[in-house]
Scaffold this motif. Structure first.
Motif, PDB file in Angstrom:
ATOM      1  N   ALA A  52       0.808  -1.224   0.000  1.00 30.93           N
ATOM      2  CA  ALA A  52       0.000   0.000   0.000  1.00 30.93           C
ATOM      3  C   ALA A  52       0.841   1.274   0.000  1.00 30.93           C
ATOM      4  O   ALA A  52       0.288   2.368  -0.112  1.00 30.93           O
ATOM      5  N   ASP A  53       2.141   1.141   0.105  1.00 37.41           N
ATOM      6  CA  ASP A  53       3.014   2.313   0.147  1.00 37.41           C
ATOM      7  C   ASP A  53       3.193   2.857  -1.274  1.00 37.41           C
ATOM      8  O   ASP A  53       3.837   2.207  -2.111  1.00 37.41           O
ATOM      9  N   PRO A  54       2.653   4.038  -1.575  1.00 36.05           N
ATOM     10  CA  PRO A  54       2.724   4.554  -2.950  1.00 36.05           C
ATOM     11  C   PRO A  54       4.137   4.891  -3.395  1.00 36.05           C
ATOM     12  O   PRO A  54       4.388   5.071  -4.596  1.00 36.05           O
ATOM     13  N   ARG A  69      -2.929  -2.774  -9.933  1.00 34.93           N
ATOM     14  CA  ARG A  69      -2.792  -1.647 -10.868  1.00 34.93           C
ATOM     15  C   ARG A  69      -4.048  -0.784 -10.894  1.00 34.93           C
ATOM     16  O   ARG A  69      -3.977   0.408 -11.208  1.00 34.93           O
ATOM     17  N   GLN A  70      -5.188  -1.358 -10.551  1.00 31.59           N
ATOM     18  CA  GLN A  70      -6.427  -0.592 -10.561  1.00 31.59           C
ATOM     19  C   GLN A  70      -6.578   0.295  -9.330  1.00 31.59           C
ATOM     20  O   GLN A  70      -7.398   1.219  -9.334  1.00 31.59           O
ATOM     21  N   ILE A  71      -5.780   0.030  -8.289  1.00 27.39           N
ATOM     22  CA  ILE A  71      -5.958   0.791  -7.050  1.00 27.39           C
ATOM     23  C   ILE A  71      -4.724   1.575  -6.619  1.00 27.39           C
ATOM     24  O   ILE A  71      -4.790   2.359  -5.681  1.00 27.39           O
ATOM     25  N   ARG A  72      -3.585   1.369  -7.317  1.00 27.88           N
ATOM     26  CA  ARG A  72      -2.379   2.126  -6.978  1.00 27.88           C
ATOM     27  C   ARG A  72      -1.446   2.147  -8.194  1.00 27.88           C
ATOM     28  O   ARG A  72      -1.500   1.260  -9.057  1.00 27.88           O
ATOM     29  N   PRO A  73      -0.571   3.153  -8.285  1.00 26.78           N
ATOM     30  CA  PRO A  73       0.371   3.226  -9.405  1.00 26.78           C
ATOM     31  C   PRO A  73       1.614   2.378  -9.165  1.00 26.78           C
ATOM     32  O   PRO A  73       1.799   1.802  -8.088  1.00 26.78           O
ATOM     33  N   ASN A  74       2.457   2.323 -10.178  1.00 27.10           N
ATOM     34  CA  ASN A  74       3.776   1.687 -10.086  1.00 27.10           C
ATOM     35  C   ASN A  74       3.702   0.200  -9.736  1.00 27.10           C
ATOM     36  O   ASN A  74       4.379  -0.282  -8.831  1.00 27.10           O
ATOM     37  N   VAL A  75       2.866  -0.512 -10.474  1.00 26.21           N
ATOM     38  CA  VAL A  75       2.743  -1.962 -10.308  1.00 26.21           C
ATOM     39  C   VAL A  75       2.986  -2.613 -11.657  1.00 26.21           C
ATOM     40  O   VAL A  75       2.448  -2.169 -12.671  1.00 26.21           O
ATOM     41  N   SER A  76       3.782  -3.669 -11.681  1.00 24.96           N
ATOM     42  CA  SER A  76       4.059  -4.354 -12.942  1.00 24.96           C
ATOM     43  C   SER A  76       4.219  -5.838 -12.707  1.00 24.96           C
ATOM     44  O   SER A  76       4.432  -6.303 -11.578  1.00 24.96           O
ATOM     45  N   ALA A  77       4.099  -6.582 -13.800  1.00 23.69           N
ATOM     46  CA  ALA A  77       4.374  -8.015 -13.805  1.00 23.69           C
ATOM     47  C   ALA A  77       4.930  -8.351 -15.174  1.00 23.69           C
ATOM     48  O   ALA A  77       4.483  -7.791 -16.177  1.00 23.69           O
ATOM     49  N   PRO A  78       5.926  -9.224 -15.256  1.00 20.56           N
ATOM     50  CA  PRO A  78       6.429  -9.637 -16.567  1.00 20.56           C
ATOM     51  C   PRO A  78       5.294 -10.175 -17.420  1.00 20.56           C
ATOM     52  O   PRO A  78       4.295 -10.684 -16.903  1.00 20.56           O
ATOM     53  N   GLY A  79       5.448 -10.066 -18.729  1.00 25.04           N
ATOM     54  CA  GLY A  79       4.393 -10.510 -19.624  1.00 25.04           C
ATOM     55  C   GLY A  79       3.981 -11.951 -19.411  1.00 25.04           C
ATOM     56  O   GLY A  79       2.806 -12.295 -19.501  1.00 25.04           O
ATOM     57  N   ASP A  80       4.965 -12.816 -19.109  1.00 24.76           N
ATOM     58  CA  ASP A  80       4.644 -14.217 -18.889  1.00 24.76           C
ATOM     59  C   ASP A  80       4.465 -14.528 -17.410  1.00 24.76           C
ATOM     60  O   ASP A  80       4.243 -15.674 -17.033  1.00 24.76           O
ATOM     61  N   ARG A 127      -6.610  -0.059   3.034  1.00 23.33           N
ATOM     62  CA  ARG A 127      -5.532   0.754   3.578  1.00 23.33           C
ATOM     63  C   ARG A 127      -5.393   2.074   2.784  1.00 23.33           C
ATOM     64  O   ARG A 127      -5.159   3.135   3.369  1.00 23.33           O
ATOM     65  N   LEU A 128      -5.531   2.010   1.472  1.00 23.04           N
ATOM     66  CA  LEU A 128      -5.371   3.195   0.639  1.00 23.04           C
ATOM     67  C   LEU A 128      -6.576   4.127   0.704  1.00 23.04           C
ATOM     68  O   LEU A 128      -6.443   5.340   0.557  1.00 23.04           O
ATOM     69  N   GLY A 129      -7.755   3.550   0.883  1.00 20.48           N
ATOM     70  CA  GLY A 129      -8.958   4.354   1.059  1.00 20.48           C
ATOM     71  C   GLY A 129      -9.323   5.213  -0.143  1.00 20.48           C
ATOM     72  O   GLY A 129      -9.337   4.747  -1.283  1.00 20.48           O
ATOM     73  N   MET A 153      -9.806   3.993  -9.032  1.00 20.75           N
ATOM     74  CA  MET A 153     -10.744   3.034  -9.611  1.00 20.75           C
ATOM     75  C   MET A 153     -11.770   3.740 -10.499  1.00 20.75           C
ATOM     76  O   MET A 153     -12.148   3.224 -11.562  1.00 20.75           O
ATOM     77  N   VAL A 154     -12.234   4.901 -10.064  1.00 18.17           N
ATOM     78  CA  VAL A 154     -13.183   5.679 -10.868  1.00 18.17           C
ATOM     79  C   VAL A 154     -12.543   6.067 -12.198  1.00 18.17           C
ATOM     80  O   VAL A 154     -13.144   5.913 -13.272  1.00 18.17           O
TER      81      VAL A 154
END
Length: 281
Positions: free
Chosen positions: A129-131, A155-166, A259-261, A268-269
């Motif tokens: 939850a730490d932005p 990714r829908q609730i906070r920035p800077n999130v990634s996952a490899p394509g596979d 936690r992010l509130g 999300m909006v």
């Protein structure tokens, strides 16, 4: 409960000398206990009789019984689908396959998830939850799908999130760029992947925070993790179940959202507005 879990839960019942044996075993688990009692005693700086008393304190008749228990754990840790198939057929309970499977799954999920220390769960939520933190989720051949599931929701609730394509690959850039602002959520279950463990160790050495979601035998990656969340993989068939890890993933997302509130709700909006043309009315 594994021998490692029993030792981590409470060392206060052991004598000071026995605690020295416990710490040596935990530091190199289970390998430190697979040699002779004399070797373990030397490593711990105690006498061989102390190792025997340590084994008895754990509820075993002596060191050979403790060693056999460690070997049994090791066999479970590397069990293949073929061996699981044979065991499941040999020990199959009566009744319809659906009822057997549901009962085993619900019992295993409840027992394993409620056994995770609340402090570990809360620590995972705090990191996720730490932005200021950059979150990357990775897994193995099958658990990569869980990593992708986590990342797509976060990714829908906070920035800077990634996952490899596979969902599986930690590449050289991840290791080179890693620092204390990175959080890697690593899904790794038995028949652990050597490359994943090696890369996670490199990430931890670079200062990255590691959340390891693993099985009850613990991936070697757990040794360098900031947070370890073990889940049951028991199933009624030949293949390990990801049900507990899947539910834990969903619960983590919901806890991060709480936690992010308001900031998460606002994102999300905006997400819904940006993706409105992708959904049928």
């Amino acid at each position: 409960m594994s021998i490692r879990d029993a030792l981590k839960a409470d060392l206060s019942t052991f004598s000071p000398q026995e605690r020295r044996v416990a710490r040596v075993l935990l530091a190199d688990y289970p390998r430190a206990g697979l040699g002779t009692s004399a070797e373990l005693a030397t490593a711990a700086g105690v006498s061989p009789p102390t190792v025997v008393r340590f084994a008895r304190s754990l509820g075993h008749t002596g060191f050979p019984a403790l060693q056999q228990a460690l070997l049994d754990e090791l066999s479970e840790r590397v069990a293949s689908p073929l061996s699981l198939y044979e065991d499941s057929r040999a020990n199959r309970a009566e009744g319809h396959w659906l009822e057997r499977g549901v009962q085993l799954a619900t019992d295993s999920i409840a027992r394993s998830l409620t056994s995770i220390p609340k402090a570990e769960l809360d620590a995972a939520v705090t990191l996720l939850a730490d932005p200021r933190m950059r979150v990357t989720a990775v897994g193995g051949r099958f658990s990569g799908y869980l990593a992708g599931y986590l990342a797509r929701h976060l990714r829908q609730i906070r920035p800077n999130v990634s996952a490899p394509g596979d969902g599986q690959t930690i590449d050289a850039a991840d290791v080179i760029d890693a620092d204390r602002r990175n959080v890697f959520v690593v899904y790794d279950f038995r028949r652990y992947q050597a490359r994943t463990v090696e890369q996670v160790t490199q990430l931890a050495d670079a200062g990255a925070q590691i959340i390891c979601i693993t099985d009850e035998w613990l991936s070697p990656a757990a040794q360098v993790a900031t947070v370890v969340l073990p889940t049951s993989v028991r199933s009624s068939g030949a293949f390990d179940s990801a049900a507990a890890a899947f539910l834990l993933t969903e619960l983590l997302v919901d806890a991060v959202l709480d936690r992010l509130g308001p900031t998460a709700i606002e994102r999300m909006v905006r997400w819904e507005e940006a993706s409105a043309n992708e959904v049928l009315d």
